[in-house]
Design a protein around this motif. Structure first.
Motif, short mmCIF file in Angstrom:
data_model
loop_
_atom_site.label_atom_id
_atom_site.label_comp_id
_atom_site.label_asym_id
_atom_site.label_seq_id
_atom_site.Cartn_x
_atom_site.Cartn_y
_atom_site.Cartn_z
N ASN A 50 -14.06 -105.81 64.91
CA ASN A 50 -13.89 -107.14 65.53
C ASN A 50 -13.14 -108.10 64.61
O ASN A 50 -12.28 -108.88 65.08
CB ASN A 50 -15.24 -107.74 65.93
N GLU A 51 -13.41 -108.06 63.32
CA GLU A 51 -12.69 -108.90 62.36
C GLU A 51 -11.21 -108.54 62.33
O GLU A 51 -10.35 -109.42 62.27
CB GLU A 51 -13.31 -108.76 60.98
N LEU A 52 -10.93 -107.24 62.32
CA LEU A 52 -9.54 -106.80 62.30
C LEU A 52 -8.80 -107.24 63.57
O LEU A 52 -7.63 -107.62 63.50
CB LEU A 52 -9.46 -105.29 62.14
N ARG A 53 -9.46 -107.18 64.71
CA ARG A 53 -8.83 -107.61 65.95
C ARG A 53 -8.51 -109.10 65.90
O ARG A 53 -7.48 -109.54 66.39
CB ARG A 53 -9.74 -107.32 67.13
N ARG A 54 -9.44 -109.89 65.32
CA ARG A 54 -9.18 -111.34 65.20
C ARG A 54 -8.00 -111.60 64.28
O ARG A 54 -7.20 -112.49 64.52
CB ARG A 54 -10.43 -112.04 64.67
N ASP A 55 -7.91 -110.83 63.20
CA ASP A 55 -6.81 -111.01 62.24
C ASP A 55 -5.46 -110.66 62.87
O ASP A 55 -4.45 -111.29 62.58
CB ASP A 55 -7.04 -110.16 61.00
N ILE A 56 -5.44 -109.67 63.72
CA ILE A 56 -4.20 -109.23 64.35
C ILE A 56 -3.75 -110.25 65.40
O ILE A 56 -2.56 -110.52 65.56
CB ILE A 56 -4.36 -107.83 64.99
N SER A 57 -4.68 -110.83 66.11
CA SER A 57 -4.35 -111.78 67.19
C SER A 57 -3.81 -113.08 66.68
O SER A 57 -3.98 -113.58 65.68
CB SER A 57 -5.58 -112.08 68.04
#
Length: 57
Positions: A50-57
């Motif tokens: 979930n953290e990685l998805r937030r960073d990518i967005s």
């Protein structure tokens, strides 16, 4: 001293309910501990994803 008590309890269990039941109980206890660890690691992995998805967005 605690190990001696645990061993004594195990020997008593074998005498009372039989070897197969004691082995099954030991395996179930070990399985439960491993499942708890797996659950904890999967929660950590989910958080990281979930953290990685937030960073990518």
């Amino acid at each position: 001293m605690n190990e001696v008590s645990a061993l004594s309890d195990m020997i008593q269990l074998v005498g009372n309910v039989g070897f197969p039941v004691v082995v099954a109980l030991i395996l179930l206890i070990r399985y439960e501990v491993r499942m708890e660890r797996l659950e904890k690691h999967s929660e950590n992995l989910s958080d990281i994803i979930n953290e990685l998805r937030r960073d990518i967005s």
